[in-house]
Motif scaffolding. Structure first.
Motif, mmCIF file in Angstrom:
data_model
loop_
_atom_site.group_PDB
_atom_site.id
_atom_site.type_symbol
_atom_site.label_atom_id
_atom_site.label_comp_id
_atom_site.label_asym_id
_atom_site.label_seq_id
_atom_site.Cartn_x
_atom_site.Cartn_y
_atom_site.Cartn_z
ATOM 1 N N ILE A 12 -7.193 46.764 -98.605
ATOM 2 C CA ILE A 12 -7.513 46.762 -97.174
ATOM 3 C C ILE A 12 -8.234 45.468 -96.802
ATOM 4 O O ILE A 12 -7.976 44.904 -95.741
ATOM 5 C CB ILE A 12 -8.345 48.003 -96.802
ATOM 6 N N ARG A 34 -15.232 55.827 -90.145
ATOM 7 C CA ARG A 34 -14.605 54.591 -89.671
ATOM 8 C C ARG A 34 -15.409 53.391 -90.158
ATOM 9 O O ARG A 34 -16.619 53.327 -89.997
ATOM 10 C CB ARG A 34 -14.520 54.597 -88.145
ATOM 11 N N VAL A 48 -9.938 51.209 -88.652
ATOM 12 C CA VAL A 48 -9.883 51.009 -90.095
ATOM 13 C C VAL A 48 -10.877 51.978 -90.731
ATOM 14 O O VAL A 48 -12.060 51.973 -90.387
ATOM 15 C CB VAL A 48 -10.244 49.557 -90.470
ATOM 16 N N TRP A 49 -10.387 52.799 -91.651
ATOM 17 C CA TRP A 49 -11.227 53.812 -92.270
ATOM 18 C C TRP A 49 -11.890 53.273 -93.526
ATOM 19 O O TRP A 49 -11.311 52.471 -94.257
ATOM 20 C CB TRP A 49 -10.401 55.052 -92.611
ATOM 21 N N PRO A 52 -10.071 55.865 -96.888
ATOM 22 C CA PRO A 52 -8.747 56.428 -96.649
ATOM 23 C C PRO A 52 -8.255 57.194 -97.873
ATOM 24 O O PRO A 52 -8.692 56.933 -98.999
ATOM 25 C CB PRO A 52 -7.875 55.193 -96.403
ATOM 26 N N THR A 57 -1.607 52.453 -98.660
ATOM 27 C CA THR A 57 -0.875 52.864 -97.468
ATOM 28 C C THR A 57 -1.618 52.430 -96.211
ATOM 29 O O THR A 57 -1.005 51.956 -95.246
ATOM 30 C CB THR A 57 -0.672 54.393 -97.459
ATOM 31 N N HIS A 58 -2.932 52.567 -96.219
ATOM 32 C CA HIS A 58 -3.726 52.169 -95.046
ATOM 33 C C HIS A 58 -3.648 50.648 -94.848
ATOM 34 O O HIS A 58 -3.573 50.177 -93.715
ATOM 35 C CB HIS A 58 -5.169 52.622 -95.217
ATOM 36 N N GLN A 61 -0.484 49.915 -93.122
ATOM 37 C CA GLN A 61 -0.586 50.247 -91.701
ATOM 38 C C GLN A 61 -1.265 49.115 -90.932
ATOM 39 O O GLN A 61 -0.860 48.777 -89.822
ATOM 40 C CB GLN A 61 -1.352 51.554 -91.511
#
Length: 83
Positions: A12, A34, A48-49, A52, A57-58, A61
């Protein structure tokens, strides 16, 4: 310890670096689960977490959001991007 402004998940963090390179605003705002927000010049944003379920996968995204809104950034700056 992770430095301020850097996401704890490497995949990420790399996606967020790509968003910054695409002239999008990445803001770190801790609120619940978050971690922050990626904002486009058109006003769209993507949450944006921090935790996740699947970090890869995030990250994909985030990459899709950046790819979708890359034209908005070039419109706002007046630059032309081939592709």
């Amino acid at each position: 310890m992770i430095s301020k402004g850097r996401h704890p998940k490497n995949s990420i963090a790399q996606a967020l670096d790509g968003a910054r390179e695409a002239s999008m605003v990445v803001t770190e705002v801790h609120k619940g689960h978050r971690w922050g927000v990626v904002r486009c010049a058109c006003g769209a944003d993507f949450a944006v977490w921090s935790t996740p379920r699947n970090a890869d996968t995030h990250a994909k995204q985030v990459d899709r959001f950046v790819a979708k809104h890359r034209a908005c950034v070039t419109e706002q700056t007046g630059e032309f991007e081939e592709g």
